[in-house]
Design a protein around this motif. Structure first.
Motif, PDB file in Angstrom:
ATOM      1  N   ALA A 219       1.683   8.506  11.133  1.00  0.00           N
ATOM      2  CA  ALA A 219       2.553   7.642  10.348  1.00  0.00           C
ATOM      3  C   ALA A 219       3.294   6.620  11.207  1.00  0.00           C
ATOM      4  CB  ALA A 219       3.549   8.485   9.556  1.00  0.00           C
ATOM      5  N   GLY A 220       3.933   7.080  12.281  1.00  0.00           N
ATOM      6  CA  GLY A 220       4.716   6.178  13.114  1.00  0.00           C
ATOM      7  C   GLY A 220       3.896   5.051  13.716  1.00  0.00           C
ATOM      8  N   PRO A 221       2.781   5.373  14.397  1.00  0.00           N
ATOM      9  CA  PRO A 221       1.969   4.298  14.970  1.00  0.00           C
ATOM     10  C   PRO A 221       1.362   3.364  13.934  1.00  0.00           C
ATOM     11  CG  PRO A 221       1.447   6.400  16.000  1.00  0.00           C
ATOM     12  CD  PRO A 221       2.329   6.704  14.836  1.00  0.00           C
ATOM     13  N   VAL A 222       0.941   3.900  12.782  1.00  0.00           N
ATOM     14  CA  VAL A 222       0.364   3.033  11.745  1.00  0.00           C
ATOM     15  C   VAL A 222       1.432   2.112  11.170  1.00  0.00           C
ATOM     16  CG1 VAL A 222      -0.704   2.996   9.453  1.00  0.00           C
ATOM     17  CG2 VAL A 222      -1.525   4.598  11.169  1.00  0.00           C
ATOM     18  N   ALA A 223       2.642   2.644  10.953  1.00  0.00           N
ATOM     19  CA  ALA A 223       3.725   1.798  10.467  1.00  0.00           C
ATOM     20  C   ALA A 223       4.076   0.719  11.480  1.00  0.00           C
ATOM     21  CB  ALA A 223       4.951   2.647  10.139  1.00  0.00           C
ATOM     22  N   GLU A 224       4.039   1.058  12.755  1.00  0.00           N
ATOM     23  CA  GLU A 224       4.333   0.074  13.796  1.00  0.00           C
ATOM     24  C   GLU A 224       3.283  -1.033  13.800  1.00  0.00           C
ATOM     25  OE1 GLU A 224       5.639  -0.014  18.505  1.00  0.00           O
ATOM     26  OE2 GLU A 224       4.595   1.743  17.711  1.00  0.00           O
ATOM     27  N   ARG A 225       2.020  -0.663  13.616  1.00  0.00           N
ATOM     28  CA  ARG A 225       0.926  -1.643  13.614  1.00  0.00           C
ATOM     29  C   ARG A 225       0.862  -2.436  12.315  1.00  0.00           C
ATOM     30  NH1 ARG A 225      -3.784  -0.392  16.624  1.00  0.00           N
ATOM     31  NH2 ARG A 225      -4.779  -2.078  15.440  1.00  0.00           N
ATOM     32  N   SER A 226       1.128  -1.773  11.187  1.00  0.00           N
ATOM     33  CA  SER A 226       0.810  -2.368   9.885  1.00  0.00           C
ATOM     34  C   SER A 226       1.920  -2.193   8.858  1.00  0.00           C
ATOM     35  CB  SER A 226      -0.485  -1.742   9.344  1.00  0.00           C
ATOM     36  OG  SER A 226      -1.540  -1.812  10.270  1.00  0.00           O
ATOM     37  N   GLY A 227       3.150  -2.022   9.298  1.00  0.00           N
ATOM     38  CA  GLY A 227       4.238  -1.739   8.375  1.00  0.00           C
ATOM     39  C   GLY A 227       4.428  -2.778   7.291  1.00  0.00           C
ATOM     40  N   GLU A 228       4.106  -4.035   7.597  1.00  0.00           N
ATOM     41  CA  GLU A 228       4.275  -5.093   6.596  1.00  0.00           C
ATOM     42  C   GLU A 228       3.296  -4.953   5.440  1.00  0.00           C
ATOM     43  OE1 GLU A 228       0.983  -6.404   9.227  1.00  0.00           O
ATOM     44  OE2 GLU A 228       2.936  -5.439   9.525  1.00  0.00           O
ATOM     45  N   ARG A 229       2.288  -4.121   5.607  1.00  0.00           N
ATOM     46  CA  ARG A 229       1.297  -3.893   4.555  1.00  0.00           C
ATOM     47  C   ARG A 229       1.614  -2.646   3.720  1.00  0.00           C
ATOM     48  NH1 ARG A 229      -3.113  -7.127   5.154  1.00  0.00           N
ATOM     49  NH2 ARG A 229      -3.313  -8.217   7.159  1.00  0.00           N
ATOM     50  N   LEU A 230       2.626  -1.894   4.119  1.00  0.00           N
ATOM     51  CA  LEU A 230       2.929  -0.618   3.477  1.00  0.00           C
ATOM     52  C   LEU A 230       4.218  -0.702   2.657  1.00  0.00           C
ATOM     53  CD1 LEU A 230       2.275   1.735   6.542  1.00  0.00           C
ATOM     54  CD2 LEU A 230       0.637   1.020   4.781  1.00  0.00           C
ATOM     55  N   THR A 231       4.236   0.075   1.574  1.00  0.00           N
ATOM     56  CA  THR A 231       5.427   0.176   0.731  1.00  0.00           C
ATOM     57  C   THR A 231       6.091   1.541   0.866  1.00  0.00           C
ATOM     58  OG1 THR A 231       4.587  -1.400  -0.884  1.00  0.00           O
ATOM     59  CG2 THR A 231       6.266   0.141  -1.662  1.00  0.00           C
ATOM     60  N   SER A 232       5.281   2.591   0.926  1.00  0.00           N
ATOM     61  CA  SER A 232       5.815   3.953   1.006  1.00  0.00           C
ATOM     62  C   SER A 232       4.826   4.837   1.740  1.00  0.00           C
ATOM     63  CB  SER A 232       6.081   4.517  -0.394  1.00  0.00           C
ATOM     64  OG  SER A 232       4.877   4.600  -1.139  1.00  0.00           O
TER      65      SER A 232
ATOM     66  N   ALA B 204      11.922   2.076   7.925  1.00  0.00           N
ATOM     67  CA  ALA B 204      12.153   1.056   6.909  1.00  0.00           C
ATOM     68  C   ALA B 204      11.413   1.327   5.604  1.00  0.00           C
ATOM     69  CB  ALA B 204      11.741  -0.316   7.453  1.00  0.00           C
ATOM     70  N   LEU B 205      10.486   2.271   5.605  1.00  0.00           N
ATOM     71  CA  LEU B 205       9.683   2.555   4.419  1.00  0.00           C
ATOM     72  C   LEU B 205      10.249   3.736   3.635  1.00  0.00           C
ATOM     73  CD1 LEU B 205       6.170   2.338   6.132  1.00  0.00           C
ATOM     74  CD2 LEU B 205       7.225   0.592   4.678  1.00  0.00           C
TER      75      LEU B 205
ATOM     76  N   VAL C   4       0.826  -1.207   0.000  1.00  0.00           N
ATOM     77  CA  VAL C   4       0.000   0.000   0.000  1.00  0.00           C
ATOM     78  C   VAL C   4       0.859   1.255   0.000  1.00  0.00           C
ATOM     79  CG1 VAL C   4      -1.698   1.333   1.337  1.00  0.00           C
ATOM     80  CG2 VAL C   4      -1.909  -1.164   1.156  1.00  0.00           C
ATOM     81  N   ARG C   5       0.450   2.228  -0.792  1.00  0.00           N
ATOM     82  CA  ARG C   5       1.049   3.565  -0.772  1.00  0.00           C
ATOM     83  C   ARG C   5       0.191   4.422   0.164  1.00  0.00           C
ATOM     84  NH1 ARG C   5       2.727  -0.225  -4.555  1.00  0.00           N
ATOM     85  NH2 ARG C   5       4.593   0.555  -5.585  1.00  0.00           N
ATOM     86  N   LEU C   6       0.721   4.698   1.339  1.00  0.00           N
ATOM     87  CA  LEU C   6       0.007   5.493   2.332  1.00  0.00           C
ATOM     88  C   LEU C   6       0.273   6.971   2.072  1.00  0.00           C
ATOM     89  CD1 LEU C   6      -1.656   5.547   5.004  1.00  0.00           C
ATOM     90  CD2 LEU C   6       0.540   5.405   6.220  1.00  0.00           C
TER      91      LEU C   6
END
Length: 240
Positions: free
Chosen positions: A83-96, A182-183, A71-73
């Motif tokens: 951004a930080g909390p969402v990446a922590e929760r769902s980072g494996e679903r995000l690309t950028s 990491a993104l 996903v492109r957030l």
């Protein structure tokens, strides 16, 4: 083709992405543009309990229930602090992550911590005087502050602005910065005008080596320059 999750800023809703969403969809992309709790068509869910954690849950739950990956957030304005909390929760679903004129916080900071002191004082006074101590009252005059100049656009967007939960301005944002680091990240600067209260966020993005882009319009890029915004998002997605 790319999957986009477009997240609006304070007082807005998914409605503000309408033209950008339609442009991206017409080009074959999948686009989700939800309204956060208490905002847009969910304004009836505004309550003293709505805060940063509520909006993080909104996005993490959407990513899980839709089973989205790669996903492109895209985060506008206030939404940048999610951004930080969402990446922590769902980072494996995000690309950028693309930050459209978005605020950035370090772990433990709140939105008002990265606003100029005089702006924070003004918002606190408005909340106390006209927001029952729990929300920042929506006012079409904010559109001028955000650089929305077109009269027809102001007339359309003004009535759609919604009161903003004060907790979203005062809740400390706690997160492990590792998943966001990491993104791939892009911070997009607007220039007509550039809002001085975004300077610390822009400087932080630059200091971390993030990619910086520019769109020559006001703060509400998705409203004022939807074609340029859509093209920029496609360009970023094409590279990652």
């Amino acid at each position: 083709m790319a999957d986009y999750l477009l997240v609006h800023g304070a007082m807005h809703g998914g409605w503000c992405w309408r033209t950008v969403r339609d442009l991206l969809t017409a080009r074959g992309h999948r686009v989700l543009a939800p309204s956060l709790t208490g905002q847009g068509e969910h304004r009836h869910r505004l309550s003293p309990e709505v805060g940063v954690a509520t909006h993080v849950e909104d996005l993490a739950a959407l990513l899980w229930y839709e089973d989205l990956t790669d996903v492109r957030l895209v985060l506008h304005s206030y939404a940048g602090i999610l951004a930080g909390p969402v990446a922590e929760r769902s980072g494996e679903r995000l690309t950028s992550v693309v930050f459209l004129g978005a605020f950035l916080v370090r772990p433990g900071q709140c939105l008002l911590d990265v606003e100029p002191p005089e702006v924070a004082r003004r918002y606190r006074a408005q909340v106390a005087a006209a927001g029952e101590g729990r929300y920042l009252p929506a006012d079409a005059s904010f559109l001028a502050q955000w650089g929305v100049r077109d009269p027809e656009l102001r007339a359309w967007a003004g009535p759609r602005l919604t009161d903003f939960p004060f907790r979203c301005q005062t809740d400390p944002v706690h997160f492990d910065p590792g998943p966001l680091d990491a993104l791939h990240k892009v911070w997009v600067r607007h220039t007509e005008p550039f809002m001085p209260n975004l300077r610390p966020s822009l400087d932080l993005a630059r200091s971390r080596g993030w990619e910086i882009r520019t769109i020559p319009c006001g703060h509400d890029m998705m409203l004022e320059a939807p074609e340029a915004t859509a093209r920029l998002l496609e360009d970023v997605a094409a590279g990652y």
